[in-house]
Scaffold this motif. Sequence first.
Motif, PDB file in Angstrom:
ATOM      1  N   GLY A   1       3.559   3.992  -0.887  1.00 15.71           N
ATOM      2  CA  GLY A   1       4.841   3.379  -1.165  1.00 15.71           C
ATOM      3  C   GLY A   1       5.973   4.220  -0.593  1.00 15.71           C
TER       4      GLY A   1
ATOM      5  N   VAL B   1      14.877   0.626  -9.653  1.00 14.64           N
ATOM      6  CA  VAL B   1      13.538   0.962  -9.163  1.00 14.64           C
ATOM      7  C   VAL B   1      13.072   2.240  -9.850  1.00 14.64           C
TER       8      VAL B   1
ATOM      9  N   ILE C   1       2.355  -0.596  -7.360  1.00  8.23           N
ATOM     10  CA  ILE C   1       3.571  -0.899  -6.600  1.00  8.23           C
ATOM     11  C   ILE C   1       3.865  -2.394  -6.697  1.00  8.23           C
TER      12      ILE C   1
ATOM     13  N   ILE D   1       8.101   1.346  -6.963  1.00  8.39           N
ATOM     14  CA  ILE D   1       8.137   1.272  -5.498  1.00  8.39           C
ATOM     15  C   ILE D   1       7.270   2.345  -4.832  1.00  8.39           C
TER      16      ILE D   1
END
Length: 817
Positions: free
Chosen positions: A551, A565, A583, A599
């Motif tokens: 990621g 995030v 993710i 993320i």
Amino acid sequence: MTGLRQDLRYAIRQFLKTPGLTAVVVITIALGVGANTALFSVVNGVLLNPLPYPQPEQLVALRESKANFEFGSIPYPNFRDWRKDNRTFSSMAVWRNSAFSLTGKGEAEQVRGQFISSDFFSIFGVKPLMGRTIAPGEDEIGAAPIALISEGLWRRKFGSAPDILGNGITLDGDAYTIIGVIPATFHFSMGGSPVRDVFLPIGQWKNNLLTTRSAGLGINGIGRLKSGVTIEQARADMSTVTNNLAAAFPDANKGTGAKLIPLKQWMVGNVQPLLWMLLASVGFVLLIACVNVANLLLARSTGRTREFAVRAALGASQWRVVRQLLTESLVLAFTSGMLGLLLAAWGTRAALSILPAALPRAEDIGLDTRVLLFTLAISLVAGVLFGLVPALKMSKPNLQETLKEGGRGVSGGRHRLQGVFVVAELAMALVLLAGSGLMIRSLSRLWNIDPGFNPQNVMTVGLSLPPSMMAASPDAIRGAFREFDKRIAAIPGVQAVSQTWGALPLGDDDERTFWFEGQPKPATQGDMSWAIDYIVEPDYLKAMGIPLQRGRFFTEQDNEHSPDVVVVDDVFARKFFPNQEPIGKRILFDSLAKPAEIIGVVGHVKQWGLDSDDTWQLRAQLYIPCMQMPDAFTSRQPSGSTFIVRSNAAAAGLLNSIRHVSQQMSSEQVIFSPQSMDSVVADSLADRRFSMILLGAFAALALLLASVGIYGVISYVVGQRTNEIGIRMALGAGRLDILHLILVGAGKLTLIGVGVGLVSALGLTRLMTKLLYGVGPSDPITFIVVPMILISVALLASYLPAHRATKVDPMTALRYE
């Protein structure tokens, strides 16, 4: 008394005749007594002395047990109910360490402080040097802003002004009225420095979560039991209180309870078995010293054989001879004790200055009456130990043989006794060397553990914005931190910089509760999932050297205007998504309004310690962008935030450059608490380093004494066998034959000592099991290397007199026969 005075005068005359031997004996015993006294002063100050407060046995540390934490912090609303509803405490208080930016009194600086409740000082029986303490009600939210300051701060910043009461002090841009001065004699440490500069009522803490029943916020509790109440009764009482709170507030208090621990036990922590083990180890050093001196006195007594034979022939009793020799031994012992006391005073100060963080209650360590009595006692015991055997040996002379030979002969029994002493020395030295070797191996294993980040060339610094920013808008605060980032990144040699809030690896911790999108919100806080949170900026991974596994990590675009995030570590991913890709999944936080998308996945860092992180239940970690934190959180950051700075090896004077950049932004902006991450890692191993250094010093001293002991015995034996050696050489024996003869005898003693020591060490090192990491108490490498070292040193010590024996002139030796 007359006989005793005669014995003392005669003993002193004997010592003056042999100043070299006397000095060796005094120094040898002084080293043993000094080492024992120094360590006993630590044991006495930390373990034996009561806490320096009135009725210290009534003091109890208070914690709250909850999910993932047996001894967690106490939410302030829960504390208020504990204080109100309990029936077994005469008083109860809370405290939380903090720091404040002090301005308006010369150069701006960061001062250590505490938020406290009204009964804090009364629990400890502290009377202000001037003024008063916090009255009931003055610790409530919304009460008048008041403060107490330490005597040290009063003298340093206010010039010991007698009219200090009623004056103002500016902390984090807010004005407080000084109501009292706390004396410098007050010390209280349960993590961090025992000395605090400022004390504020806890109601003055500008934290919007203070009234939240599920937020512990690092708040600690302390209570004083009512007279006659036992801690078991108090635990039963507090169990009733917490059960009632769980019924009344199930969403926050279900599954929580009160933990009560005697305050001294809580402050001492896990150091007790370590200190007792070290005290037992240093006792071996004294025993080795006593055996060494006994050997020296046995050798010395050979020259006095005729003296005591004459005494016996003239009617002196066995007791009279023993008394004379014991008097000499005790004079040597008490002289050594006084020198050892001086060595102990110096050694204790040196040890505490090198490793101050390794010991609790360090401020209570010193030479008091109990330590002086201990020194007197071990000096007396040492004198008896090293003097008794030679005294008993000399009290039974063979009058006819001794007077006939003029005192030149020596019995084989004395040779055997000296050999026994050497074996005992070597065995005890091997035990200490084995213990030291195991600690060195353990520490080496720990140093080689990957903490999950690269601490080299990384520095942490605290930043407190100027008072004008304390009430600034969240956007202005974010702008100030971005400007600081930009300026620090421009310093030559700086490779990465990141603000960090929440947890810091191997340091402070912070946790966050959550659940996943698509799942119903858990009914109570205890039913939610937990993770350690790190609130950081985009360059954090680069600054800390943490690997990104898949990621992505944060960028400048992950800010207050973009969707929320988070990044998780691999432990989080395995625990919550064992057969899935995390993710893209979304998390909802109990304390944040919007869901956040995962993320990226990064490597795990050892938050709880290099040796203990794997044993903790709570290990999952997640990262949140600083700039996406709510405005209420951002508004608390100006008073103090931490920055991680990575530089290259050539970035000399980095801290001065950071201070210069800060002063360019504002003269009232403060840089505080600089620390390298290397030192953070080292501090996490402070207790093990402390034990390794002391055990290593004891083992080295034991090895030195043992080698001196075997050297002395072999030298003595060579001297007594000079005639025999001369005859052997006259009959054709070569120098190698003589060298072989002496070394074989020394080798036999050495091997017996090593054998006895190995058996003893294999048993005694099992007591160290809990202090070891990565090696067992019977570690093969340690138990191979240590005997090899001891045998090598012993043979080297034996070689010197053996080599001297090969230089004997047969004609000279036979002439004396």
